[in-house]
Write an enzyme that holds these catalytic residues in place. Structure first.
Site, PDB file in Angstrom:
ATOM      1  N   HIS A  37      85.409   2.077  -7.932  1.00 41.65           N
ATOM      2  CA  HIS A  37      84.624   2.879  -6.981  1.00 41.65           C
ATOM      3  C   HIS A  37      83.173   2.979  -7.451  1.00 41.65           C
ATOM      4  O   HIS A  37      82.247   2.919  -6.635  1.00 41.65           O
ATOM      5  CB  HIS A  37      85.208   4.294  -6.880  1.00 41.65           C
ATOM      6  N   GLN A 148      86.938  -5.923  -2.718  1.00 41.03           N
ATOM      7  CA  GLN A 148      87.776  -7.098  -2.442  1.00 41.03           C
ATOM      8  C   GLN A 148      89.229  -6.888  -2.867  1.00 41.03           C
ATOM      9  O   GLN A 148      90.128  -7.583  -2.405  1.00 41.03           O
ATOM     10  CB  GLN A 148      87.215  -8.323  -3.158  1.00 41.03           C
ATOM     11  N   SER A 186      93.547   3.665  -8.321  1.00 41.06           N
ATOM     12  CA  SER A 186      93.927   5.061  -8.534  1.00 41.06           C
ATOM     13  C   SER A 186      95.422   5.147  -8.840  1.00 41.06           C
ATOM     14  O   SER A 186      95.875   6.051  -9.532  1.00 41.06           O
ATOM     15  CB  SER A 186      93.607   5.895  -7.295  1.00 41.06           C
TER      16      SER A 186
HETATM   17  P1  AMP Z   1      90.581   3.739  -2.305  1.00 43.50           P
HETATM   18  O1  AMP Z   1      90.028   4.985  -2.885  1.00 43.50           O
HETATM   19  O2  AMP Z   1      91.681   3.137  -3.099  1.00 43.50           O
HETATM   20  O3  AMP Z   1      90.880   3.863  -0.841  1.00 43.50           O
HETATM   21  O4  AMP Z   1      89.382   2.670  -2.400  1.00 43.50           O
HETATM   22  C1  AMP Z   1      88.132   2.930  -1.859  1.00 43.50           C
HETATM   23  C2  AMP Z   1      87.307   1.659  -1.901  1.00 43.50           C
HETATM   24  O5  AMP Z   1      87.161   1.239  -3.256  1.00 43.50           O
HETATM   25  C3  AMP Z   1      87.945   0.498  -1.133  1.00 43.50           C
HETATM   26  O6  AMP Z   1      86.945  -0.243  -0.470  1.00 43.50           O
HETATM   27  C4  AMP Z   1      88.576  -0.305  -2.247  1.00 43.50           C
HETATM   28  O7  AMP Z   1      88.731  -1.669  -1.939  1.00 43.50           O
HETATM   29  C5  AMP Z   1      87.569  -0.115  -3.354  1.00 43.50           C
HETATM   30  N1  AMP Z   1      88.183  -0.383  -4.664  1.00 43.50           N
HETATM   31  C6  AMP Z   1      89.301   0.198  -5.168  1.00 43.50           C
HETATM   32  N2  AMP Z   1      89.604  -0.340  -6.369  1.00 43.50           N
HETATM   33  C7  AMP Z   1      88.660  -1.285  -6.624  1.00 43.50           C
HETATM   34  C8  AMP Z   1      88.425  -2.197  -7.687  1.00 43.50           C
HETATM   35  N3  AMP Z   1      89.221  -2.264  -8.750  1.00 43.50           N
HETATM   36  N4  AMP Z   1      87.366  -3.022  -7.598  1.00 43.50           N
HETATM   37  C9  AMP Z   1      86.546  -2.984  -6.518  1.00 43.50           C
HETATM   38  N5  AMP Z   1      86.712  -2.147  -5.485  1.00 43.50           N
HETATM   39  C10 AMP Z   1      87.753  -1.309  -5.531  1.00 43.50           C
END
Ligand code: AMP
Length: 280
Positions: A37, A148, A186
Site C-alpha cells: 500500500h 498488480q 494484509s
Molecule cells: P487491499 O487493501 O488489499 O484491498 O489493497 C488495496 C490496493 O493495494 C489494491 O490496489 C491492491 O492491489 C494493492 N496492493 C495490495 N498488496 C499489494 C502489494 N503487495 N503490492 C502492490 N500493491 C498491492
C-alpha cells in the site's frame, strides 16, 4: 493529514482543491496497510498535488463464509503509515455511510469478472466494481492507483472505467514482495510461522513456470503442472492455477501474446493470490 468519515465534508474539501486546479490522486484500500500500500501511496504522492487514501472494509465484496468480520483492522497504525507516506486526505467511512440503504444498485463488469477469483468468489467483483464506482464518484480523482497483485481487479476496474466513461486514469503499480518473494498482503497476518515459510513457494513456483516459458514451453497444462508439483510438498491447498490471456483473462491451452499465470492457494485459512505477467 486530514481525516474524513463524512462524504459531504470530504467532497467540500476536495471541491476546493479542484477549484485551485490541484490534481487529485486516489488509493482505495481495505486498510491493514503494508509496504505494498505504501508503494501505491508514494507513487500517488509523487504525481499529484493531493493524495487521497480510503480505508473501507467493503462487506459487499466478501462472501457469506469469507473473512469480513475477522479482516485485520489496524486504524492507528494505518494513520501513522499514511502520514509517513505524505498522504493528504484519509477517507475512513463506516458501512452505514457507504451503504445507508444497504447494497441496492450494483455495478457488474461482465466476462472479465468470470474467470479466476470470479469463479471461486461469486459476486466478489460486483462488490469491488460497485464500491470503487461509489468511491470514484465521491473523490473524483484524476488518477487511480491499483496494485498488480490483484491482477483481475485491475482488469475489471480498467474495463469498468472504459465502459462507463469515467474520467480517471488508472496507474498499475508492480507487486511489492517480502525478501523471500511472498507478495505482501494484509491476509499474510493469518499465517502461522510454518505457513508463512511454506507460502514463499508461490512466487518460487511462478518464477519456475516463467523460466520454463522462457525455455520455450507453451503448453498451459504442463506449466500448471510445474507449479502444482512445487506446491504439493507444502501445506498449500490449491484453489486455482491458470494461464490466461492478459486482456480478457480467459484460460489458455497454449500461451501466446500477452498473458499471465495466476494462482490462488490456501495456507490454513489464508487464501493467498499471486500472478506473473508474460509477453510472448
Ligand atoms: P487491499 O487493501 O488489499 O484491498 O489493497 C488495496 C490496493 O493495494 C489494491 O490496489 C491492491 O492491489 C494493492 N496492493 C495490495 N498488496 C499489494 C502489494 N503487495 N503490492 C502492490 N500493491 C498491492
Amino acid at each position: 493529514m486530514k481525516t474524513f468519515s463524512n462524504i459531504t465534508a470530504l467532497r467540500r474539501y476536495l471541491d476546493t482543491c479542484r477549484r485551485e486546479t490541484k490534481t487529485i490522486g486516489f488509493v482505495p484500500t481495505m486498510g491493514a496497510l503494508h509496504e505494498g500500500h505504501a508503494r501505491l501511496l508514494t507513487r500517488c504522492r509523487r504525481s499529484n498535488d493531493i493524495c487521497v487514501l480510503s480505508i473501507f472494509v467493503n462487506p459487499a465484496q466478501f462472501g457469506p463464509r469469507e473473512d469480513f468480520r475477522s479482516y485485520p483492522r489496524t486504524r492507528v497504525e494505518d494513520s501513522a503509515l499514511a502520514r509517513e507516506c505524505g498522504c493528504d486526505v484519509l477517507f475512513y467511512p463506516s458501512v452505514k455511510t457507504m451503504y445507508p440503504h444497504g447494497a441496492r444498485t450494483t455495478v457488474s463488469v461482465p466476462d472479465v469478472s468470470r474467470s479466476l477469483c470470479g469463479s471461486r468468489r461469486p459476486g466478489h467483483f460486483d462488490g469491488v466494481a460497485t464500491v470503487v464506482t461509489k468511491l470514484l464518484n465521491i473523490v473524483q480523482p484524476h488518477h487511480l492507483y491499483l496494485g498488480q497483485k490483484d491482477l483481475q481487479q485491475t482488469v475489471v476496474l480498467r474495463q469498468m472505467i472504459q465502459d462507463l466513461n469515467l474520467p480517471v486514469r488508472c496507474v498499475i503499480v508492480p507487486t511489492v514482495r517480502e525478501p523471500d518473494g511472498l507478495a505482501m498482503s494484509s491476509r499474510n497476518a493469518y499465517l502461522s510461522a510454518d505457513q508463512r515459510r511454506d507460502a514463499a513457494v508461490l512466487y518460487r513456483a511462478l518464477r519456475a513456470a516463467k523460466q520454463s516459458v522462457l525455455h520455450g514451453e507453451r503448453n498451459a497444462a504442463r506449466i500448471r503442472a510445474i507449479i502444482r508439483r512445487m506446491i504439493a510438498p507444502t501445506g498449500g491447498r490449491i484453489d486455482y492455477i491458470e494461464c490466461v490471456h492478459l486482456a480478457t483473462l480467459t484460460p489458455l491451452k497454449m500461451l501466446d501474446g500477452p498473458c499471465a499465470i495466476a494462482l490462488a492457494v490456501f495456507f490454513g485459512r489464508a487464501r493467498l493470490i499471486d500472478n506473473i505477467i508474460l509477453q510472448i
